[in-house]
Design an enzyme around this catalytic site. Sequence first.
Site, mmCIF file in Angstrom:
data_model
loop_
_atom_site.group_PDB
_atom_site.id
_atom_site.type_symbol
_atom_site.label_atom_id
_atom_site.label_comp_id
_atom_site.label_asym_id
_atom_site.label_seq_id
_atom_site.Cartn_x
_atom_site.Cartn_y
_atom_site.Cartn_z
ATOM 1 N N CYS A 197 0.835 -1.202 0.000
ATOM 2 C CA CYS A 197 0.000 0.000 0.000
ATOM 3 C C CYS A 197 0.874 1.258 0.000
ATOM 4 C CB CYS A 197 -0.967 -0.036 1.179
ATOM 5 S SG CYS A 197 -2.303 1.186 1.072
ATOM 6 N N HIS A 227 -3.515 -5.197 0.168
ATOM 7 C CA HIS A 227 -3.053 -5.664 1.482
ATOM 8 C C HIS A 227 -3.106 -7.195 1.514
ATOM 9 C CE1 HIS A 227 -2.821 -1.856 3.792
ATOM 10 N NE2 HIS A 227 -3.688 -1.443 2.886
ATOM 11 N N GLU A 246 -1.646 -9.232 3.325
ATOM 12 C CA GLU A 246 -1.597 -9.798 4.677
ATOM 13 C C GLU A 246 -2.967 -10.239 5.163
ATOM 14 O OE1 GLU A 246 -1.808 -5.228 5.421
ATOM 15 O OE2 GLU A 246 -1.085 -6.639 3.900
#
Length: 554
Positions: A380, A518, A520
């Site tokens: 990001c 993102h 994650e």
Amino acid sequence: MTPLIFVTGGVVSSLGKGIAAASLASILEARGLKVTMVKLDPYINVDPGTMSPFQHGEVYVTDDGAETDLDLGHYERFVRTRLSRKNSVTTGRIYQNVICKERRGDYLGATVQVIPHITDEIRRCIDEATASFDVALVEIGGTVGDIESLPFLEAIRQVRIERGAERTMFMHLTLVPYIAAAGELKTKPTQHSVKELRSIGIQPDVLLCRSEQVIPDSERRKIALFTNVSERAVIGCPDIDVLYGMPLELRRQGLDEIVIDQFKLSGTTSLADLSEWEDVVDAIKHPLDEVTIAVVGKYVDYRDAYKSVGEALKHGGLRQRTKVNLKWVEAQDLEGSDMAALKDIDGILVPGGFGDRGFEGKVLASRYAREQRVPYFGICYGMQAAVVDYARHVAGLEGANSTENDRQSSHPVIALITEWRTTTGEVERRDEKSDLGGTMRLGLQEQRLKAGTLARELYGRDVVGERHRHRYEFNNRYRTQLEDAGLVIAAKSMDDTLVEMIELPREMHPWFLACQAHPEFLSTPRDGHPLFIGFVKASRARKAGGKLLREVCV
């Protein structure tokens, strides 16, 4: 009706209700049940999207673009069910819904009150989120006794009356502190916590007792006697070395059997197969390699702000039996051009963030990784920092910046997204004057990977979906100029309007990749994520001098 397990907490906050609930959910899922989870948060914010990371920690994003509590991240890391905005309910959202109904005239002129209107709306949200599942776990945020939690506790009390004990279970997490000076565990806080809960009209069926050490049977019997809970249902939750070992610990004490018996589900379930969790724990406890990753962020003093990033790095390591040591680096500390904090590390990750504070430090971290050939992973804001670095120092665009930080930049290589499609296909439009809350590009978005790139190699697919949370993006006016300078645009949105990933050619750098999404949020301990696995592998290779000493995987 779906059987519901309500999870409350007492004595103090941050005892781990979310982890305990998610661990139980994973066991029930391993028994073949279709499980979901819901978080009821007492704060009056509609969602945590505009809350400070220092106060709230990470904002976790679901596929449908909901900005939620970080506990939903715990839930998705432990169970296979993909959650949505239905699974995150706040006091603010409840009141917003009720007030909208009142304005429409839905209540036909009635005086709107906490009981029944607020509690009915809470119950409606619970029903909506849990329908069609075999079992649902509902966590009530905060601590019993907090004034903010009272409407939620009243609502679940009503649910128990309506559905009965065969369709509802109250599970209460308490603290059993160890007093070193006295050399003993103290049960009185637990007794008082249950007393407080019972004064509201809720008698717990199960107690989860957090402690620094194993609770002796004599203390468990004492707790059972004074709280009116079966001794079998007083479950010890001692501190453990490996977080992902909690399902194994709760299964060892038979917590899932208590649930199965109360809900009379024995004829519909199989024995729990927790072999995947055993493999995860074994990989964490017995690594064959280790690396040190520097995480250069803005909120490093409060690690929960990067909870999913930290976990995803560990997942990437355990998938190849590698221990990942995290070195947290404050981005602002790099702005004096002192790169000492980045010496002797094996990889650099720059995570997301907002605002100009620390941005130049992130740009410097990207430049250091690029020039020193250290594996770099930007997420990001970390991708935006990498683009700014490349524009300034390779493409020769002096003064290049993001308009988030400098609206008068001579080369705004990162700019506000003014129009995009949502996860439902609707067109969203924004400008600098738009509200902050809920106005970003959010949720799962598909992107097409460029053939021959590192990203395409890691994913092994042409099209992938990742979750997003941003309002600034690569400025398309600079695509050609930066590509001519050697930057590789590795992925774009399906309509070709937004740059999703960038990387450096492998002849220029061994592993330099950054993404606007993102990733994650889609990493789990059992599966990992291709980008994090690849990043850790590249860090291992750097530590080994360019050649891995051993290929390992689990």
